[in-house]
Scaffold this active site. Structure first.
Site, PDB file in Angstrom:
ATOM      1  N   SER A 128       0.856  -1.195   0.000  1.00 40.05           N
ATOM      2  CA  SER A 128       0.000   0.000   0.000  1.00 40.05           C
ATOM      3  C   SER A 128       0.887   1.237   0.000  1.00 40.05           C
ATOM      4  O   SER A 128       2.026   1.202   0.481  1.00 40.05           O
ATOM      5  CB  SER A 128      -0.858   0.005   1.265  1.00 40.05           C
ATOM      6  OG  SER A 128      -1.484   1.249   1.428  1.00 40.05           O
TER       7      SER A 128
ATOM      8  N   TYR B  66      -0.581  -1.055  10.408  1.00 41.88           N
ATOM      9  CA  TYR B  66      -0.907  -1.162   8.984  1.00 41.88           C
ATOM     10  C   TYR B  66       0.265  -0.611   8.165  1.00 41.88           C
ATOM     11  O   TYR B  66       0.810  -1.301   7.295  1.00 41.88           O
ATOM     12  CB  TYR B  66      -2.216  -0.439   8.650  1.00 41.88           C
ATOM     13  CG  TYR B  66      -2.641  -0.703   7.215  1.00 41.88           C
ATOM     14  CD1 TYR B  66      -3.171  -1.935   6.858  1.00 41.88           C
ATOM     15  CD2 TYR B  66      -2.470   0.253   6.214  1.00 41.88           C
ATOM     16  CE1 TYR B  66      -3.532  -2.211   5.538  1.00 41.88           C
ATOM     17  CE2 TYR B  66      -2.828  -0.010   4.899  1.00 41.88           C
ATOM     18  CZ  TYR B  66      -3.359  -1.245   4.574  1.00 41.88           C
ATOM     19  OH  TYR B  66      -3.701  -1.520   3.262  1.00 41.88           O
TER      20      TYR B  66
HETATM   21  N1  LIG Z   1      -8.758  -0.523  -0.614  1.00 46.03           N
HETATM   22  C1  LIG Z   1      -7.733   0.287  -0.476  1.00 46.03           C
HETATM   23  O1  LIG Z   1      -7.906   1.524  -0.421  1.00 46.03           O
HETATM   24  C2  LIG Z   1      -6.339  -0.278  -0.425  1.00 46.03           C
HETATM   25  C3  LIG Z   1      -5.268   0.611  -0.585  1.00 46.03           C
HETATM   26  C4  LIG Z   1      -3.974   0.112  -0.551  1.00 46.03           C
HETATM   27  C5  LIG Z   1      -3.753  -1.231  -0.366  1.00 46.03           C
HETATM   28  N2  LIG Z   1      -4.806  -2.062  -0.200  1.00 46.03           N
HETATM   29  C6  LIG Z   1      -4.506  -3.487   0.013  1.00 46.03           C
HETATM   30  O2  LIG Z   1      -5.094  -4.243  -1.024  1.00 46.03           O
HETATM   31  C7  LIG Z   1      -5.327  -5.576  -0.576  1.00 46.03           C
HETATM   32  C8  LIG Z   1      -6.735  -5.987  -0.969  1.00 46.03           C
HETATM   33  O3  LIG Z   1      -7.655  -5.170  -0.284  1.00 46.03           O
HETATM   34  P1  LIG Z   1      -9.029  -4.680  -0.930  1.00 46.03           P
HETATM   35  O4  LIG Z   1      -8.993  -3.220  -0.966  1.00 46.03           O
HETATM   36  O5  LIG Z   1      -9.328  -5.425  -2.157  1.00 46.03           O
HETATM   37  O6  LIG Z   1     -10.027  -5.078   0.265  1.00 46.03           O
HETATM   38  P2  LIG Z   1     -11.139  -6.185   0.437  1.00 46.03           P
HETATM   39  O7  LIG Z   1     -12.172  -6.054  -0.620  1.00 46.03           O
HETATM   40  O8  LIG Z   1     -11.576  -6.076   1.850  1.00 46.03           O
HETATM   41  O9  LIG Z   1     -10.348  -7.569   0.216  1.00 46.03           O
HETATM   42  C9  LIG Z   1      -9.506  -8.084   1.201  1.00 46.03           C
HETATM   43  C10 LIG Z   1      -9.334  -9.567   0.995  1.00 46.03           C
HETATM   44  O10 LIG Z   1      -8.514 -10.082   2.057  1.00 46.03           O
HETATM   45  C11 LIG Z   1      -9.205 -11.137   2.743  1.00 46.03           C
HETATM   46  N3  LIG Z   1      -8.916 -11.092   4.159  1.00 46.03           N
HETATM   47  C12 LIG Z   1      -9.011 -10.026   4.994  1.00 46.03           C
HETATM   48  N4  LIG Z   1      -8.674 -10.377   6.237  1.00 46.03           N
HETATM   49  C13 LIG Z   1      -8.361 -11.700   6.193  1.00 46.03           C
HETATM   50  C14 LIG Z   1      -7.926 -12.646   7.160  1.00 46.03           C
HETATM   51  N5  LIG Z   1      -7.759 -12.333   8.448  1.00 46.03           N
HETATM   52  N6  LIG Z   1      -7.701 -13.911   6.761  1.00 46.03           N
HETATM   53  C15 LIG Z   1      -7.878 -14.278   5.481  1.00 46.03           C
HETATM   54  N7  LIG Z   1      -8.280 -13.428   4.512  1.00 46.03           N
HETATM   55  C16 LIG Z   1      -8.517 -12.156   4.869  1.00 46.03           C
HETATM   56  C17 LIG Z   1     -10.673 -10.866   2.472  1.00 46.03           C
HETATM   57  O11 LIG Z   1     -11.392 -12.091   2.481  1.00 46.03           O
HETATM   58  P3  LIG Z   1     -12.601 -12.383   3.484  1.00 46.03           P
HETATM   59  O12 LIG Z   1     -13.265 -11.097   3.779  1.00 46.03           O
HETATM   60  O13 LIG Z   1     -13.447 -13.370   2.752  1.00 46.03           O
HETATM   61  O14 LIG Z   1     -11.918 -12.964   4.655  1.00 46.03           O
HETATM   62  C18 LIG Z   1     -10.648 -10.313   1.057  1.00 46.03           C
HETATM   63  O15 LIG Z   1     -10.642 -11.365   0.138  1.00 46.03           O
HETATM   64  C19 LIG Z   1      -5.060  -5.576   0.923  1.00 46.03           C
HETATM   65  O16 LIG Z   1      -3.789  -6.134   1.165  1.00 46.03           O
HETATM   66  C20 LIG Z   1      -5.057  -4.094   1.288  1.00 46.03           C
HETATM   67  O17 LIG Z   1      -4.234  -3.827   2.399  1.00 46.03           O
HETATM   68  C21 LIG Z   1      -6.094  -1.626  -0.230  1.00 46.03           C
END
Ligand SMILES: NC(=O)c1ccc[n+]([C@@H]2O[C@H](COP(=O)([O-])OP(=O)(O)OC[C@H]3O[C@@H](n4cnc5c(N)ncnc54)[C@H](OP(=O)(O)O)[C@@H]3O)[C@@H](O)[C@H]2O)c1
Length: 256
Positions: free
Chosen positions: A136, A149
């Site tokens: 991130s 984080y």
């Molecule tokens: N959205 C943003 O603004 C943003 C910005 C920068 C980086 N990111 C990064 O991008 C990545 C994907 O995030 P996203 O934005 O696509 O969010 P998201 O829609 O919430 O997806 C997160 C994924 O991680 C899984 N997950 C979360 N906690 C978990 C746990 N304890 N054990 C196993 N699986 C888990 C969730 O699956 P379940 O819910 O089914 O468990 C889901 O499939 C993450 O690493 C996040 O830090 C996001």
């Protein structure tokens, strides 16, 4: 037959990667915890692309579950690994129990490293493979509310850049993807003010499909650090060149 492992593929960036690699005819191994949503995605992908999709339910904060998961996949030769599991946390470091805070270290660092170690060793033996580790922009930007984080995402950046330097000589492409604000389920459980979700100044919200398209395009050319989107790139440069004292002054003012 090509195999891809995508962790955290239930929604957002991970689900988008699953759709992209499904279209490229990879057989997919996807992980998540929300069983109905991930099973529906798997079903859609099987129908649409006529590929094999295996759903694995794993909580990455639980070492025993992760170890069992690793035993199940240890013999599978993966051509693509996307380490995408990640979550934010509502409470600040000192407003919470250490046990709860430790879950992020477990998921973002320990489980992440275990999976990378297992899958990369196989790729080294086969002298091919692609790895994308999702970090991130927060990994470059410490704040007063996001201690673990930012710190764990920073670990992913440094670790993956080292991996890139080592594995490129084996023909393995490694990218650390650092998105900025992305529309997904990520923010659902966080107590974030409505105005945060709007584009303001350099904050430009991106769709997961845009993030994954740019990421894969970049990986085809080169590995290493990748930041999707012009405004995110500008934020990265500003954070890098700002004198620390000025950075701390500004960072203290940020509230979400
Ligand atoms: N959205 C943003 O603004 C943003 C910005 C920068 C980086 N990111 C990064 O991008 C990545 C994907 O995030 P996203 O934005 O696509 O969010 P998201 O829609 O919430 O997806 C997160 C994924 O991680 C899984 N997950 C979360 N906690 C978990 C746990 N304890 N054990 C196993 N699986 C888990 C969730 O699956 P379940 O819910 O089914 O468990 C889901 O499939 C993450 O690493 C996040 O830090 C996001």
């Amino acid at each position: 037959m090509k195999n891809a492992l995508i962790t955290g593929a239930t929604s957002g960036i991970g689900a988008s990667f699953a759709r992209r690699l499904g279209k490229e005819k990879y057989n997919l191994y996807i992980t998540g915890r929300r069983v109905e949503i991930i099973e529906k995605l798997a079903c859609d992908l099987r129908k649409k692309y006529n590929i094999k999709v295996t759903v694995m339910l794993v909580d990455f904060t639980l070492p025993q579950e992760v170890d069992n998961f690793l035993k199940k996949i240890e013999m599978i030769p993966f051509d693509f690994l996307i380490n995408n599991v990640g979550f934010g946390h509502k409470k600040k470091f000192f407003d919470d129990t250490y046990k709860k805070q430790n879950e992020m270290i477990e998921a973002h660092i320990i489980s992440f490293c275990k999976i990378t170690h297992l899958v990369s060793k196989n790729m080294i033996d086969n002298k091919r493979g692609n790895i994308i580790n999702v970090s991130s922009l927060a990994g470059f930007s410490p704040t007063s509310f996001n201690h673990l984080y930012s710190a764990t995402k920073s670990f992913i950046i440094t670790f993956t850049e080292s991996l890139h330097l080592e594995l490129s000589s084996f023909g393995i492409r490694v990218q650390v993807l650092c998105p900025g604000f992305t529309r997904s389920d990520f923010h659902n459980s966080l107590d974030i003010k409505e105005k945060t979700f709007k584009n303001r100044g350099l904050i430009r919200w991106m769709d997961p499909d845009k993030v994954t398209t740019l990421s894969l395009k970049s990986l085809n050319k080169k590995g290493g650090l990748y930041i999707p989107g012009l405004s995110n790139k500008i934020i990265y440069i500003i954070v890098k060149i700002l004198p620390k004292r000025l950075y701390y002054f500004l960072a203290k003012k940020i509230k979400i």
